[in-house]
Design an enzyme around this catalytic site. Structure first.
Site, PDB file in Angstrom:
ATOM      1  N   GLY A   1      71.861 -37.857  19.386  1.00 20.80           N
ATOM      2  CA  GLY A   1      70.430 -37.608  19.430  1.00 20.80           C
ATOM      3  C   GLY A   1      70.015 -36.738  20.597  1.00 20.80           C
ATOM      4  O   GLY A   1      70.637 -35.718  20.901  1.00 20.80           O
ATOM      5  N   VAL A   2      68.918 -37.132  21.254  1.00 25.21           N
ATOM      6  CA  VAL A   2      68.373 -36.393  22.393  1.00 25.21           C
ATOM      7  C   VAL A   2      69.433 -36.248  23.490  1.00 25.21           C
ATOM      8  O   VAL A   2      69.610 -35.169  24.063  1.00 25.21           O
ATOM      9  CB  VAL A   2      67.121 -37.109  22.953  1.00 25.21           C
ATOM     10  CG1 VAL A   2      66.710 -36.536  24.288  1.00 25.21           C
ATOM     11  CG2 VAL A   2      65.978 -37.032  21.969  1.00 25.21           C
ATOM     12  N   ASP A   3      70.138 -37.321  23.779  1.00 25.68           N
ATOM     13  CA  ASP A   3      71.147 -37.330  24.832  1.00 25.68           C
ATOM     14  C   ASP A   3      72.201 -36.252  24.576  1.00 25.68           C
ATOM     15  O   ASP A   3      72.524 -35.450  25.457  1.00 25.68           O
ATOM     16  CB  ASP A   3      71.789 -38.723  24.886  1.00 25.68           C
ATOM     17  CG  ASP A   3      72.590 -38.986  26.145  1.00 25.68           C
ATOM     18  OD1 ASP A   3      72.492 -38.208  27.111  1.00 25.68           O
ATOM     19  OD2 ASP A   3      73.317 -39.990  26.157  1.00 25.68           O
TER      20      ASP A   3
END
Length: 172
Positions: free
Chosen positions: A33-35
């Protein structure tokens, strides 16, 4: 009265702000995801730096340089895994926003971009998380106005709708 809070749909890794917030896992060593997107955009130096941070507990935040990002700083925060709402998830999520903003102020960041923390793989209900995020950001800004712009960067149309509605409820 939006207090410098902006909502937009886009890619957080591309934001031109002083600091972007990474919805990290407790190891701070990258993930999905964002990470994953932030780590890919920042380059391998981010992972090398994060290895030296020793992780981060849920609700807390750590800071690193932005390396290959347009942002000077990456603030890593670990959101709570949703377990039905009975394990302090709301308070821990609010702490993610407050602690991230406090780190931004400590490092003289005047603009910061947040993703929707905990709403992906961690399963936090999107509308509930949006309300907590906007309330926590507004509360912080009312007490520490040294940040000019807080951007809530939404990856999906559903997130954009939820965060926009939470901001509209706060400002009306």
């Amino acid at each position: 009265m939006n207090m410098g809070i902006q909502v937009l749909q886009g890619d957080i890794a591309l934001q031109r702000v002083d600091a972007i917030v990474n919805a990290a896992n407790s190891s701070l060593l990258g993930g999905g995801g964002v990470d994953g997107a932030i780590h890919r955009a920042a380059g391998p130096e981010l992972l090398a730096f994060c290895r030296g941070l020793g992780g981060c507990p849920t609700g807390q935040a750590r800071i690193s340089p932005g390396f290959g990002l347009q942002a000077r700083w990456v603030i890593h925060t670990v959101g709570p895994v949703w377990r039905g709402g009975s394990e302090n998830e709301d308070e821990l999520l609010a702490c993610c926003y407050g602690n991230s903003l406090a780190l931004a102020v400590m490092h003289e960041a005047r603009s910061i971009a947040f993703p929707q923390i905990s709403t992906g793989a961690y399963g936090f209900p999107l509308r509930r998380a949006a309300g907590i995020a906007i309330a926590a950001i507004a509360e912080f800004l009312s007490q520490a106005p040294r940040i000019d712009v807080v951007r809530c960067v939404c990856f999906s149309a559903d997130a954009y709708s939820a965060v926009s509605q939470a901001l509209a409820r706060l400002t009306h």
